[in-house]
Design a protein around this motif. Structure first.
Motif, short mmCIF file in Angstrom:
data_model
loop_
_atom_site.label_atom_id
_atom_site.label_comp_id
_atom_site.label_asym_id
_atom_site.label_seq_id
_atom_site.Cartn_x
_atom_site.Cartn_y
_atom_site.Cartn_z
N HIS A 186 0.80 -1.23 0.00
CA HIS A 186 0.00 0.00 0.00
C HIS A 186 0.83 1.27 0.00
O HIS A 186 0.35 2.33 -0.43
CB HIS A 186 -0.98 0.00 1.18
CG HIS A 186 -0.42 0.49 2.48
ND1 HIS A 186 0.41 -0.28 3.27
CD2 HIS A 186 -0.57 1.68 3.12
CE1 HIS A 186 0.75 0.42 4.34
NE2 HIS A 186 0.17 1.60 4.28
N ASN A 230 -0.78 6.56 -4.30
CA ASN A 230 -1.50 5.32 -4.63
C ASN A 230 -1.31 4.94 -6.08
O ASN A 230 -1.09 3.77 -6.42
CB ASN A 230 -2.99 5.48 -4.32
CG ASN A 230 -3.32 5.27 -2.85
OD1 ASN A 230 -2.62 4.54 -2.15
ND2 ASN A 230 -4.35 5.92 -2.38
N LYS A 290 -7.93 0.52 -4.77
CA LYS A 290 -9.24 0.87 -4.19
C LYS A 290 -9.38 0.54 -2.72
O LYS A 290 -10.51 0.49 -2.21
CB LYS A 290 -10.35 0.14 -4.97
CG LYS A 290 -10.40 0.45 -6.46
CD LYS A 290 -11.64 -0.14 -7.11
CE LYS A 290 -11.75 -1.62 -6.92
NZ LYS A 290 -12.89 -2.24 -7.60
N HIS A 291 -8.31 0.31 -1.99
CA HIS A 291 -8.49 -0.11 -0.59
C HIS A 291 -9.19 0.96 0.24
O HIS A 291 -9.83 0.63 1.24
CB HIS A 291 -7.14 -0.51 0.05
CG HIS A 291 -6.10 0.56 0.03
ND1 HIS A 291 -5.28 0.79 -1.04
CD2 HIS A 291 -5.72 1.46 0.98
CE1 HIS A 291 -4.44 1.78 -0.76
NE2 HIS A 291 -4.69 2.21 0.45
N ASN A 292 -9.11 2.21 -0.18
CA ASN A 292 -9.82 3.27 0.54
C ASN A 292 -11.20 3.57 -0.03
O ASN A 292 -11.86 4.53 0.40
CB ASN A 292 -8.98 4.55 0.56
CG ASN A 292 -7.80 4.44 1.50
OD1 ASN A 292 -7.92 3.91 2.61
ND2 ASN A 292 -6.64 4.91 1.07
N GLY A 311 -14.23 11.13 -3.34
CA GLY A 311 -13.26 10.99 -2.25
C GLY A 311 -12.08 11.93 -2.43
O GLY A 311 -12.25 13.10 -2.78
N TYR A 321 -16.43 -0.99 -4.76
CA TYR A 321 -15.56 -1.25 -3.63
C TYR A 321 -14.64 -2.43 -3.92
O TYR A 321 -14.95 -3.30 -4.74
CB TYR A 321 -16.38 -1.55 -2.37
CG TYR A 321 -16.92 -0.31 -1.71
CD1 TYR A 321 -16.14 0.39 -0.78
CD2 TYR A 321 -18.18 0.18 -2.02
CE1 TYR A 321 -16.62 1.54 -0.18
CE2 TYR A 321 -18.67 1.34 -1.42
CZ TYR A 321 -17.88 2.02 -0.51
OH TYR A 321 -18.35 3.17 0.07
N GLN A 369 -10.19 -3.91 2.19
CA GLN A 369 -10.76 -3.01 3.19
C GLN A 369 -10.13 -3.24 4.56
O GLN A 369 -9.92 -2.30 5.33
CB GLN A 369 -12.28 -3.19 3.25
CG GLN A 369 -13.00 -2.78 1.96
CD GLN A 369 -14.51 -2.90 2.09
OE1 GLN A 369 -15.08 -2.65 3.14
NE2 GLN A 369 -15.17 -3.30 1.01
N ALA A 408 -6.89 -1.45 4.59
CA ALA A 408 -7.06 0.00 4.72
C ALA A 408 -7.29 0.41 6.17
O ALA A 408 -6.68 1.37 6.66
CB ALA A 408 -8.22 0.47 3.85
N ILE A 409 -8.16 -0.31 6.86
CA ILE A 409 -8.43 0.08 8.25
C ILE A 409 -7.25 -0.29 9.15
O ILE A 409 -6.99 0.38 10.16
CB ILE A 409 -9.76 -0.55 8.74
CG1 ILE A 409 -10.39 0.35 9.80
CG2 ILE A 409 -9.57 -1.97 9.27
CD1 ILE A 409 -11.84 0.07 10.08
N ASP A 426 -4.21 0.15 8.24
CA ASP A 426 -3.35 1.32 8.05
C ASP A 426 -3.77 2.43 9.00
O ASP A 426 -2.93 3.05 9.67
CB ASP A 426 -3.46 1.78 6.59
CG ASP A 426 -2.50 2.91 6.25
OD1 ASP A 426 -1.43 3.01 6.88
OD2 ASP A 426 -2.82 3.69 5.32
N ASP A 427 -5.07 2.69 9.10
CA ASP A 427 -5.56 3.72 10.01
C ASP A 427 -5.19 3.40 11.46
O ASP A 427 -4.75 4.28 12.21
CB ASP A 427 -7.08 3.84 9.91
CG ASP A 427 -7.54 4.47 8.60
OD1 ASP A 427 -6.71 5.09 7.92
OD2 ASP A 427 -8.73 4.33 8.27
#
Length: 403
Positions: A101, A129, A161-163, A175, A200, A206, A209-210, A212-213
């Protein structure tokens, strides 16, 4: 809720045995699934190795214990795999997306990205990205039969598209791309292999992505405290939910020293975020009842997400970090200098591409100004922090002081 053993695959999981394949067909491996091969190819890539000396927040020479792009990526991949396991989707695909990522990040963190985006403004801009996609589809020159890593469609979908979707049903950018438009490298690639950017990605992406957050929000607190940009008292005053966690740790361990207090707080933050993401994601899965990955892609909202309460708490934390860390005078001074240096290198190499190494500056792309600009951006984006410092000295006979 957190499972240490992979349960039976959920019907909405991506299945490596029934995936969409690779742009360049290859015979299957007798020992690894397609997603396992993706993960392994990313780990063995040059772009992945370079993450070791790329900035997360602090320049690499500021201390050995701060996160780099590599250590951040490893933390994200561990979290992504654990989330995927609990959600009963493919762990290897989640890990592959997590590992890839940040491959497109240039040196000097977001300062480097801002600099390249500004320099590339006349040539469709720069986006990390999109650059990650270029790294795995074009810039890695390892295989005899194709450029890039020839990853599966599902891995490429996850990287892009992970976000979330990049465009709406009418093809309008959404976005982060609402104002700037979808980056040209992504649109160009989609003409070769449609990544369905209005839909998605699967649950695995997904989850990455989360993850990463979770990783950067928790470890930036850790790094900021260890760097002395703010104190535990500052955190207690500025971030109420963290103040509660610190209080719980101190109540249980009244004589704890600060280094252990920081770690105990950080690990509880990670656990809290992970458990919230799993609970909310399972609620959404139950509500949608997806029978296939196609149902996940066609949904009108992400499957993997935080609760509203956690989202509000994270926004509170980000506001604190933005004010006390990302905009800290010490960090800003270094990044301002780095940003100017990247722009200066770009302008020099765009005007004199022959100053790039033989396999870059003498390619057939240098005659067209737009292609030359993208080539220069590719070259700079691939630099580590320390190589960028070395190149700056070579190009201008000056030592760049980032201390």
């Amino acid at each position: 809720m957190f499972s240490s053993v992979q349960s039976a695959r959920a019907p909405y999981a991506c299945d490596p045995a029934h995936g969409r394949g690779r742009l360049h067909p290859e015979p299957p491996s007798p020992t690894r699934t397609g997603f396992q091969r993706d993960r392994d190819r990313i780990i063995h890539s040059t772009a992945f190795r370079r993450l070791m000396y790329k900035t997360q927040v602090f320049i690499y020479h500021e201390g050995d214990h701060f996160r780099t792009r590599l250590t951040h990526t490893l933390e994200v991949s561990q979290l992504a795999r654990a989330l995927a396991r609990s959600l009963r989707v493919d762990e290897d695909l989640a890990e592959a997306v997590a590992l890839a990522h940040d491959l497109g990040h240039p040196p000097f963190g977001h300062a480097g990205e801002r600099a390249l985006n500004r320099a590339m403004a006349p040539y469709n801009g720069f986006d990390h990205n999109a650059q990650s996609l270029r790294a795995v589809t074009r810039l890695e020159h390892r295989y005899a039969e194709f450029d890039g890593l020839n990853l599966t469609w599902e891995a490429l979908e996850g990287i892009v598209k992970h976000n979330g979707p990049l465009v709406d049903g009418r093809g309008r950018a959404v976005g982060p791309y609402r104002d700037s438009g979808v980056p040209l490298p992504i649109l160009d690639y989609c003409r070769l292999q449609d990544l369905e950017i209005a839909r998605y990605a699967g649950v695995e992406a997904q989850a990455a992505a989360i993850a990463d957050d979770i990783a950067y929000n928790s470890h930036d607190v850790d790094d900021g405290l260890r760097a002395g940009l703010f104190t535990i008292a500052d955190v207690e005053e500025g971030v109420p939910f963290l103040a509660g966690i610190v209080a719980d740790v101190r109540m249980r361990y009244p004589d704890i020293e600060d280094t252990r207090l920081i770690h105990e707080t950080t690990r509880r933050v990670i656990t809290w975020m992970v458990e919230d993401a799993l609970a909310e994601s399972l609620r959404r899965i139950e509500r949608l009842a997806p029978g296939s990955v196609a149902d996940v892609r066609a949904a009108d909202a992400p499957i993997v997400a935080f609760s509203d309460a956690m989202t509000a708490a994270i926004e509170e934390l980000r506001a604190f970090l933005f004010a006390r860390m990302y905009r800290h005078g010490r960090v800003m001074a270094v990044m301002s200098t780095a940003e100017a240096a990247v722009v200066r290198m770009f302008e020099e190499l765009l005007a004199r591409p022959e100053r790039m190494p033989q396999d870059w500056g003498h390619s057939g792309d240098v005659a067209d100004i737009g292609r030359r600009a993208r080539l220069v951006a590719d070259y700079i984006a691939g630099m580590t922090d320390r190589f960028a410092l070395s190149e700056y000295q070579r190009l201008f006979d000056e030592t760049l002081d980032l201390r």
